[in-house]
Design an enzyme around this catalytic site. Structure first.
Site, PDB file in Angstrom:
ATOM      1  N   ASP A  24       0.577  -0.812   0.451  1.00 36.93           N
ATOM      2  CA  ASP A  24       0.041   0.534  -0.269  1.00 36.93           C
ATOM      3  C   ASP A  24       0.885   0.844  -0.204  1.00 36.93           C
ATOM      4  O   ASP A  24       2.264   1.490  -0.294  1.00 36.93           O
ATOM      5  CB  ASP A  24      -0.726  -0.284   1.516  1.00 36.93           C
ATOM      6  CG  ASP A  24      -2.519   1.319   1.491  1.00 36.93           C
ATOM      7  OD1 ASP A  24      -2.543   1.670   0.912  1.00 36.93           O
ATOM      8  OD2 ASP A  24      -2.851   0.103   0.689  1.00 36.93           O
ATOM      9  N   HIS A  68      -3.601   6.302   3.571  1.00 41.81           N
ATOM     10  CA  HIS A  68      -4.930   4.884   2.789  1.00 41.81           C
ATOM     11  C   HIS A  68      -3.856   3.413   3.965  1.00 41.81           C
ATOM     12  O   HIS A  68      -4.914   2.605   4.353  1.00 41.81           O
ATOM     13  CB  HIS A  68      -4.443   4.914   1.591  1.00 41.81           C
ATOM     14  CG  HIS A  68      -5.158   3.748   0.990  1.00 41.81           C
ATOM     15  ND1 HIS A  68      -4.894   2.277   0.996  1.00 41.81           N
ATOM     16  CD2 HIS A  68      -6.461   3.412   0.466  1.00 41.81           C
ATOM     17  CE1 HIS A  68      -5.448   2.001   0.468  1.00 41.81           C
ATOM     18  NE2 HIS A  68      -6.406   2.562   0.279  1.00 41.81           N
ATOM     19  N   SER A  95     -11.223  -0.463  -0.662  1.00 40.48           N
ATOM     20  CA  SER A  95      -9.694  -0.702  -0.052  1.00 40.48           C
ATOM     21  C   SER A  95     -10.237  -1.244   1.674  1.00 40.48           C
ATOM     22  O   SER A  95      -9.481  -1.795   2.221  1.00 40.48           O
ATOM     23  CB  SER A  95      -9.027   0.778  -0.019  1.00 40.48           C
ATOM     24  OG  SER A  95      -9.061   0.716  -1.000  1.00 40.48           O
TER      25      SER A  95
END
Length: 405
Positions: free
Chosen positions: A165, A196, A356
């Site tokens: 990520d 994120h 996600s």
């Protein structure tokens, strides 16, 4: 995925007596002169080495002959070898060099490199009351609307989760010292400057916000501060994580079976990305992957379209399909993905939506089940599907209605 996955169909252009050159669809953000070259399955390590020597010699000859006005290409920049079944390299090549490469007997196919983005739009049982994220309660309850998460005290202990990520804020107190930095394949900043990856890792294994509260977490950074990176860079991260998960490159099945991976990212359909993901699965490592956020069939996204991974669509708090979530036959399960609260770099929290956020629920559940003694590897996705409830209302055409439990 943050917002949208790019729909794409890979069309083979003819290369006379040579390898297929796969063409990206019209909406793919291709990187100029960057390609991924994948070798045939029967090419040995020795033959691969011979091929790259040929490549270097060819490039050197071209460099000597080029005109002063033409731009020098960087040539091969990365090599990949995943499990002995996926050998490839990536780099910068001009059209003439790509034609030469495509005509080499060792080459299976070539595809353009392109931009990949995040997928955001979120026993001895222990009770966690008034959970901070509804997703935790939903995974632990047969009905929607609960506020308690029940979990075994093992909580993924002895399992390692690789989060491919934007990085992880490993100092965040909710990780309790269980997160560490792995490798950076995108920039010089060994930190999560986007947020994120930290949010995703928090759902996988945060002490308060995660499903597997004792799992070890490893940051594999392949996306930058904007949440984007190249497909070739993502594959480098996948290769590194596979080697680490397989006992530091020693290929031990025991180590692989105690590892899980999460990929809350994606881009256009990519044969190279799918082949790399399949190599990881065949090495005995469980992979959870975001389905994408374009409200379209996930068969057009990678690595979501790879059958051997566990592809996850996003659900809402009332057991509906999230309006942005991709769907289709490649989806294995649904998991909470709308308005999910998890960790944010700097010690705080954030609420995000996207497949996600759904994928790490499945990754965390996988780590939790391995900690309980369940068999790891790609077969774990079947176990998760068998445990799931048929709960999703209007899941999408040809899509399972199973929600993880």
């Amino acid at each position: 995925f943050i917002t949208k996955a790019i729909p794409i169909v890979l069309a083979a252009l003819s290369a006379v007596n040579g390898a297929k050159i796969l063409e990206a669809g019209p909406h793919a953000e291709t990187i100029p002169n960057k390609y991924i070259v994948v070798m045939k399955k029967d090419v040995s390590d020795e033959a691969f080495s011979t091929h790259t020597t040929w490549l270097s010699q060819n490039l050197n000859r071209r460099l000597m002959r080029r005109s002063g006005s033409s731009k020098a290409m960087a040539g091969m920049q990365n090599k990949y070898s995943l499990g002995g079944i996926f050998r490839a390299y990536s780099g910068e090549f001009d059209d003439a060099m790509i034609k030469d490469i495509s005509n080499h007997d060792d080459v299976d196919y070539i595809e353009p490199d392109f931009v990949v983005r995040t997928s955001t739009n979120g026993t001895n049982l222990t009770r966690q009351e008034n959970v901070p994220s509804w997703g935790l309660a939903r995974v632990g309850s047969k009905q929607a609307g609960g506020t308690t998460y029940y979990y075994d005290s093992s909580a993924g202990k002895g399992v390692t989760a690789y989060v491919i990520d934007t990085g992880i804020d490993i100092e965040h107190e909710d990780f309790g010292g269980r997160a560490k930095w792995g490798k950076n394949f995108v920039d010089q900043r060994d930190e999560d400057c986007n947020g994120h990856g930290t949010h995703v890792a928090g759902t996988v294994g945060g002490t308060k916000y995660g499903l597997a509260k004792s799992v070890s977490l490893v940051a594999v950074k392949v996306l930058d501060c904007d949440g984007s990176g190249s497909n070739s860079g993502v594959i480098r991260g996948m290769e590194w994580a596979m080697r680490e998960a397989s006992g530091g490159g020693n290929g031990t099945a025991k180590a692989a079976g105690k590892s899980v991976m999460n990929m809350s990212l994606g881009g256009p359909r990519s044969q190279a990305s799918n082949d790399a993901a399949r190599a990881i699965s065949e090495a005995g490592i469980f992979m959870a992957v975001a389905a994408g956020n374009e409200n379209m069939d996930a068969q057009h996204s990678s690595p979501a379209s790879e059958p051997s991974v566990c592809t996850v669509a996003a659900s809402t708090e009332d057991d509906g399909k999230a309006e942005f979530s991709n769907y289709g036959a490649v989806v294995d399960v649904y998991a909470p993905g709308k308005d999910i609260t998890s960790l944010k770099p700097g010690g705080s929290t954030d609420t995000l939506s996207g497949t996600s956020m759904a994928s790490p629920h499945v990754c965390g559940l996988g780590a939790y089940l391995i900690g309980l003694g369940k068999q790891g590897g790609p077969g774990l996705c079947d176990t998760i599907k068998q445990m799931a409830n048929e709960a999703i209302q209007r899941p999408g055409e040809g899509t399972t209605g199973k929600l993880i439990y």
